[in-house]
Design a protein around this motif. Structure first.
Motif, PDB file in Angstrom:
ATOM      1  N   GLY A  17       0.772  -1.231   0.000  1.00  4.25           N
ATOM      2  CA  GLY A  17       0.000   0.000   0.000  1.00  4.25           C
ATOM      3  C   GLY A  17       0.805   1.284   0.000  1.00  4.25           C
ATOM      4  N   VAL A  18       2.123   1.181  -0.098  1.00  5.57           N
ATOM      5  CA  VAL A  18       2.993   2.353  -0.094  1.00  5.57           C
ATOM      6  C   VAL A  18       3.644   2.495  -1.463  1.00  5.57           C
ATOM      7  CG1 VAL A  18       5.041   3.412   0.946  1.00  5.57           C
ATOM      8  CG2 VAL A  18       3.455   2.101   2.378  1.00  5.57           C
ATOM      9  N   ILE A  19       3.679   3.725  -1.967  1.00  5.49           N
ATOM     10  CA  ILE A  19       4.331   3.990  -3.247  1.00  5.49           C
ATOM     11  C   ILE A  19       5.746   4.494  -2.982  1.00  5.49           C
ATOM     12  CG2 ILE A  19       4.335   5.427  -5.328  1.00  5.49           C
ATOM     13  CD1 ILE A  19       1.263   5.420  -5.152  1.00  5.49           C
ATOM     14  N   TYR A  20       6.694   3.932  -3.715  1.00  3.74           N
ATOM     15  CA  TYR A  20       8.101   4.330  -3.652  1.00  3.74           C
ATOM     16  C   TYR A  20       8.498   4.840  -5.032  1.00  3.74           C
ATOM     17  CZ  TYR A  20       8.205   1.569   0.640  1.00  3.74           C
ATOM     18  OH  TYR A  20       7.957   1.077   1.901  1.00  3.74           O
ATOM     19  N   LEU A  21       9.240   5.936  -5.085  1.00  2.00           N
ATOM     20  CA  LEU A  21       9.687   6.524  -6.343  1.00  2.00           C
ATOM     21  C   LEU A  21      11.167   6.258  -6.570  1.00  2.00           C
ATOM     22  CD1 LEU A  21       7.911  10.000  -6.010  1.00  2.00           C
ATOM     23  CD2 LEU A  21       7.150   8.037  -7.376  1.00  2.00           C
ATOM     24  N   LYS A  22      11.553   6.088  -7.822  1.00  2.67           N
ATOM     25  CA  LYS A  22      12.942   5.840  -8.202  1.00  2.67           C
ATOM     26  C   LYS A  22      13.789   7.055  -7.847  1.00  2.67           C
ATOM     27  CE  LYS A  22      16.179   3.583 -10.515  1.00  2.67           C
ATOM     28  NZ  LYS A  22      16.787   2.398  -9.936  1.00  2.67           N
ATOM     29  N   VAL A  23      14.984   6.790  -7.286  1.00  3.58           N
ATOM     30  CA  VAL A  23      15.917   7.855  -6.947  1.00  3.58           C
ATOM     31  C   VAL A  23      17.298   7.524  -7.498  1.00  3.58           C
ATOM     32  CG1 VAL A  23      14.691   8.500  -4.842  1.00  3.58           C
ATOM     33  CG2 VAL A  23      16.568   6.897  -4.711  1.00  3.58           C
ATOM     34  N   ASP A  24      18.107   8.557  -7.641  1.00  2.15           N
ATOM     35  CA  ASP A  24      19.515   8.403  -7.972  1.00  2.15           C
ATOM     36  C   ASP A  24      20.271   9.507  -7.248  1.00  2.15           C
ATOM     37  OD1 ASP A  24      19.016  10.695  -9.505  1.00  2.15           O
ATOM     38  OD2 ASP A  24      19.483   9.757 -11.423  1.00  2.15           O
ATOM     39  N   GLU A  25      21.551   9.643  -7.533  1.00  2.00           N
ATOM     40  CA  GLU A  25      22.360  10.660  -6.844  1.00  2.00           C
ATOM     41  C   GLU A  25      21.784  12.061  -6.999  1.00  2.00           C
ATOM     42  OE1 GLU A  25      26.380  10.442  -8.182  1.00  2.00           O
ATOM     43  OE2 GLU A  25      26.689   8.426  -7.381  1.00  2.00           O
ATOM     44  N   SER A  26      21.210  12.334  -8.140  1.00  2.00           N
ATOM     45  CA  SER A  26      20.668  13.664  -8.414  1.00  2.00           C
ATOM     46  C   SER A  26      19.394  13.953  -7.626  1.00  2.00           C
ATOM     47  CB  SER A  26      20.390  13.784  -9.920  1.00  2.00           C
ATOM     48  OG  SER A  26      19.791  15.010 -10.215  1.00  2.00           O
ATOM     49  N   SER A  27      18.527  12.956  -7.490  1.00  2.00           N
ATOM     50  CA  SER A  27      17.230  13.190  -6.847  1.00  2.00           C
ATOM     51  C   SER A  27      17.176  12.801  -5.374  1.00  2.00           C
ATOM     52  CB  SER A  27      16.136  12.434  -7.610  1.00  2.00           C
ATOM     53  OG  SER A  27      16.381  11.038  -7.592  1.00  2.00           O
ATOM     54  N   ALA A  28      18.133  12.030  -4.892  1.00  2.00           N
ATOM     55  CA  ALA A  28      18.105  11.550  -3.501  1.00  2.00           C
ATOM     56  C   ALA A  28      18.041  12.668  -2.458  1.00  2.00           C
ATOM     57  CB  ALA A  28      19.294  10.637  -3.236  1.00  2.00           C
ATOM     58  N   PRO A  29      18.730  13.806  -2.640  1.00  2.00           N
ATOM     59  CA  PRO A  29      18.681  14.845  -1.604  1.00  2.00           C
ATOM     60  C   PRO A  29      17.263  15.312  -1.244  1.00  2.00           C
ATOM     61  CG  PRO A  29      20.503  15.276  -3.077  1.00  2.00           C
ATOM     62  CD  PRO A  29      19.710  14.144  -3.681  1.00  2.00           C
ATOM     63  N   ALA A  30      16.364  15.382  -2.205  1.00  2.00           N
ATOM     64  CA  ALA A  30      14.987  15.798  -1.909  1.00  2.00           C
ATOM     65  C   ALA A  30      14.317  14.811  -0.956  1.00  2.00           C
ATOM     66  CB  ALA A  30      14.181  15.914  -3.200  1.00  2.00           C
ATOM     67  N   PHE A  31      14.579  13.530  -1.146  1.00  2.00           N
ATOM     68  CA  PHE A  31      14.009  12.507  -0.272  1.00  2.00           C
ATOM     69  C   PHE A  31      14.681  12.529   1.096  1.00  2.00           C
ATOM     70  CE2 PHE A  31      12.937  11.195  -4.513  1.00  2.00           C
ATOM     71  CZ  PHE A  31      11.681  10.612  -4.391  1.00  2.00           C
ATOM     72  N   GLU A  32      15.977  12.764   1.112  1.00  2.00           N
ATOM     73  CA  GLU A  32      16.720  12.820   2.370  1.00  2.00           C
ATOM     74  C   GLU A  32      16.273  14.006   3.218  1.00  2.00           C
ATOM     75  OE1 GLU A  32      20.742  12.752   0.945  1.00  2.00           O
ATOM     76  OE2 GLU A  32      20.572  10.645   0.357  1.00  2.00           O
ATOM     77  N   ARG A  33      16.004  15.151   2.590  1.00  2.00           N
ATOM     78  CA  ARG A  33      15.534  16.330   3.331  1.00  2.00           C
ATOM     79  C   ARG A  33      14.234  16.026   4.075  1.00  2.00           C
ATOM     80  NH1 ARG A  33      17.574  19.055  -1.115  1.00  2.00           N
ATOM     81  NH2 ARG A  33      15.589  19.077  -2.231  1.00  2.00           N
ATOM     82  N   GLU A  34      13.439  15.131   3.523  1.00  2.00           N
ATOM     83  CA  GLU A  34      12.150  14.794   4.134  1.00  2.00           C
ATOM     84  C   GLU A  34      12.205  13.493   4.938  1.00  2.00           C
ATOM     85  OE1 GLU A  34       8.589  15.670   2.114  1.00  2.00           O
ATOM     86  OE2 GLU A  34       9.611  16.852   0.567  1.00  2.00           O
ATOM     87  N   SER A  35      13.402  12.949   5.104  1.00  2.00           N
ATOM     88  CA  SER A  35      13.608  11.709   5.878  1.00  2.00           C
ATOM     89  C   SER A  35      12.713  10.575   5.374  1.00  2.00           C
ATOM     90  CB  SER A  35      13.370  11.950   7.370  1.00  2.00           C
ATOM     91  OG  SER A  35      14.248  12.927   7.864  1.00  2.00           O
ATOM     92  N   LEU A  36      12.651  10.422   4.058  1.00  2.00           N
ATOM     93  CA  LEU A  36      11.825   9.374   3.450  1.00  2.00           C
ATOM     94  C   LEU A  36      12.647   8.106   3.299  1.00  2.00           C
ATOM     95  CD1 LEU A  36      10.146  11.734   0.890  1.00  2.00           C
ATOM     96  CD2 LEU A  36       9.018  10.617   2.821  1.00  2.00           C
ATOM     97  N   ALA A  37      12.120   7.031   3.825  1.00  2.00           N
ATOM     98  CA  ALA A  37      12.838   5.758   3.895  1.00  2.00           C
ATOM     99  C   ALA A  37      12.984   5.106   2.530  1.00  2.00           C
ATOM    100  CB  ALA A  37      12.102   4.809   4.829  1.00  2.00           C
ATOM    101  N   PRO A  38      14.120   4.423   2.324  1.00  4.31           N
ATOM    102  CA  PRO A  38      14.284   3.652   1.087  1.00  4.31           C
ATOM    103  C   PRO A  38      13.471   2.357   1.161  1.00  4.31           C
ATOM    104  CG  PRO A  38      16.197   3.374   2.472  1.00  4.31           C
ATOM    105  CD  PRO A  38      15.310   4.385   3.158  1.00  4.31           C
ATOM    106  N   PHE A  39      13.153   1.840  -0.003  1.00  2.13           N
ATOM    107  CA  PHE A  39      12.488   0.537  -0.068  1.00  2.13           C
ATOM    108  C   PHE A  39      13.523  -0.544   0.233  1.00  2.13           C
ATOM    109  CE2 PHE A  39      11.396  -3.311  -2.461  1.00  2.13           C
ATOM    110  CZ  PHE A  39      10.189  -3.601  -1.854  1.00  2.13           C
ATOM    111  N   SER A  40      13.181  -1.442   1.113  1.00  2.07           N
ATOM    112  CA  SER A  40      14.067  -2.568   1.409  1.00  2.07           C
ATOM    113  C   SER A  40      13.222  -3.819   1.585  1.00  2.07           C
ATOM    114  CB  SER A  40      14.894  -2.298   2.672  1.00  2.07           C
ATOM    115  OG  SER A  40      14.064  -2.241   3.809  1.00  2.07           O
TER     116      SER A  40
END
Length: 113
Positions: A40-63
């Motif tokens: 039920g959770v959506i995860y978006l693709k990230v790379d070095e360029s886009s990861a900072p936006a997710f990190e600023r919001e403390s969004l967890a990686p898919f594992s």
């Protein structure tokens, strides 16, 4: 979430295809997977360029747990909850996720050559 719910959610971004996989689903635009759905959770693709936006919001990686009992982390991060109610911002994040997926595919192709 049902596939039709995902397609409706991403309507502001454009046409998406949902394909079942590994107990979840992949979300594709133009044959490129840029998001995944798991429990039920959506995860978006990230790379070095886009990861900072997710990190600023403390969004967890898919594992997920591997057969050996370890945790494997993929290059997808949890989508911000506010995007479920903001189609314009969701479209912007989805465009960036698609761009990250395309960059990843291009880099993988270069490595194979």
């Amino acid at each position: 979430m049902a596939p039709e719910d995902i397609r409706e959610l991403f309507a502001g971004f454009g046409t998406v295809t949902v394909k079942r996989m590994f107990g979840g689903a992949g979300v594709y635009a133009e044959e490129t997977m840029f998001a995944l759905l798991h429990e039920g959770v959506i995860y978006l693709k990230v790379d070095e360029s886009s990861a900072p936006a997710f990190e600023r919001e403390s969004l967890a990686p898919f594992s997920y747990a591997t057969k050996g009992g370890k945790r494997a982390v993929m290059s997808y991060r949890r989508m911000p909850d506010r995007l479920y109610d903001d189609p314009d911002e969701l479209a912007a994040w989805a465009r960036e996720a698609l761009a990250a997926a395309r960059r990843g595919a291009a880099n993988a192709k270069k490595k194979r050559q």
